[in-house]
Scaffold this active site. Structure first.
Site, PDB file in Angstrom:
ATOM      1  N   ILE A 156      78.728  71.473  50.116  1.00 46.84           N
ATOM      2  CA  ILE A 156      79.783  71.677  50.976  1.00 46.84           C
ATOM      3  C   ILE A 156      79.042  69.748  51.698  1.00 46.84           C
ATOM      4  CG2 ILE A 156      80.875  71.517  53.246  1.00 46.84           C
ATOM      5  CD1 ILE A 156      80.795  74.592  52.689  1.00 46.84           C
ATOM      6  N   ARG A 234      76.012  77.616  59.171  1.00 47.03           N
ATOM      7  CA  ARG A 234      75.956  78.867  60.294  1.00 47.03           C
ATOM      8  C   ARG A 234      75.820  78.576  61.224  1.00 47.03           C
ATOM      9  NH1 ARG A 234      79.449  82.612  58.116  1.00 47.03           N
ATOM     10  NH2 ARG A 234      78.565  84.326  56.412  1.00 47.03           N
ATOM     11  N   GLU A 263      79.454  85.473  67.606  1.00 49.88           N
ATOM     12  CA  GLU A 263      81.322  84.828  67.758  1.00 49.88           C
ATOM     13  C   GLU A 263      82.299  86.126  67.499  1.00 49.88           C
ATOM     14  OE1 GLU A 263      82.159  82.768  62.873  1.00 49.88           O
ATOM     15  OE2 GLU A 263      80.703  81.937  65.051  1.00 49.88           O
ATOM     16  N   HIS A 281      85.890  79.186  64.214  1.00 50.37           N
ATOM     17  CA  HIS A 281      85.455  79.457  62.580  1.00 50.37           C
ATOM     18  C   HIS A 281      86.993  79.784  61.938  1.00 50.37           C
ATOM     19  CE1 HIS A 281      82.546  81.894  60.651  1.00 50.37           C
ATOM     20  NE2 HIS A 281      82.865  81.255  59.718  1.00 50.37           N
TER      21      HIS A 281
END
Length: 315
Positions: A156, A234, A263, A281
């Site tokens: 990523i 994260r 969350e 998210h």
């Protein structure tokens, strides 16, 4: 042959749920009013767990399923799975890397742009009549030509960097060592030094015990009152209390966040800030990617029970 019994920790879209149920006997933990009692009743039969990255599978869940063979994670993150418990029992673990990489990178860059240019506030300025009543929207900050730091240059992080290069940004990164595929970018081994370099600090590293709160008060303050932290990894990688303190006190200019501790019940302090962009998210939240993730969850389970090599093994 009977279908393998799979414990399903959280819900999936219908396009995943139906094919899962066609191939496996699914036991829906998330629908149980008493999770412990449910596990006690079905645990002996469970041979696989289908879970999501943020839900994982803790030691208690794993121990409640003595015949468990495999855990298939819907998501790239597997930090919520007790890997040590899996190692002790020779349980295989898979995740869904690669299929979500580009969408996550897209959202990270989009959040940087939106926060820098005030996209959300500017739309409100138009819709609530402020443009007509008050004139032009307050000036914001440019993106192109500035400095970006990428904390964690895996799949990523690398895709984030490729996108940032199109904005003529000066790109640096931190990882366990220099990457030969990033020869045009600057390797900075220390997170604080990387932050000091960065107008935009992207957090894109995998979560682990070693990376917990790697973005601490020192790193945050090194980014500074004109800088921005963007997290698409994260929540545990950032010390949220230190981040909130810095945002409230102006020691950090801004943040753009897709993940949060606890969350969806995030710290209410975030809701009072006008220098943070909040997202639910959903970095991998495209139809195309979610379908690919669900297929990979199923394909890993099928491969295991067919005696074939796992497609994307973690353990």
């Amino acid at each position: 042959m009977s279908k393998p019994d799979i414990l399903q920790v959280g819900p999936y879209p219908e396009w995943d749920q139906i094919p899962l149920q066609e191939s496996f006997h699914m036991h829906k933990l998330f629908e149980a009013s008493d999770a412990a009692a449910f596990l006690s009743s079905v645990g002996e039969s469970i041979r696989g767990i289908a879970t999501r990255g943020e839900l994982g599978a803790d030691r208690a869940m794993i121990e409640a399923c003595p015949n468990l063979e495999v855990i298939s994670v819907y998501g790239v993150g597997f930090d919520a799975v007790d890997l040590q418990a899996c190692r002790e029992r020779n349980i295989r673990v898979t995740n869904t890397p690669d299929v979500l990489t580009n969408d996550v990178a897209d959202l990270g860059v989009a959040m940087m742009l939106a926060q820098s240019r005030g996209i959300v506030g500017a739309e409100t300025w138009v819709k609530d009549g402020s443009w007509a009543a008050k004139g032009l929207y307050p000036l914001k900050s440019r993106v192109w030509g500035k400095k970006a730091g990428i904390l964690g240059l895996g799949r990523i992080g690398y895709e984030v960097g490729k996108r940032l290069a199109g904005f003529d940004l000066d790109i640096a990164y931190s990882d366990i060592g220099p990457k030969d595929y990033a020869a045009d970018w600057t390797f900075v081994p220390d997170a604080v030094e990387l932050a000091r370099h960065s107008d935009f600090l992207f957090v894109t590293l995998a979560a682990s015990a070693e990376t917990r709160h790697i973005v601490n008060s020192q790193v945050i303050e090194a980014v500074g009152p004109q800088g921005m932290v963007i997290n698409i990894s994260r929540a545990s990688n950032i010390d949220e209390d230190a981040l909130l303190d810095a945002l409230e006190n102006g020691r950090l200019g801004a943040a753009a966040l897709d993940v949060f501790e606890g969350e969806p019940a995030l710290n209410p302090r975030f809701l009072e800030l006008n220098n943070v962009l909040l997202q639910p998210h959903h970095a991998s939240g495209t139809v195309e990617t979610r379908k690919a993730m669900g297929k990979l969850v199923r394909d890993n389970l099928k491969a295991h029970f067919d005696g074939r090599d796992l497609l994307t093994p973690v353990l």
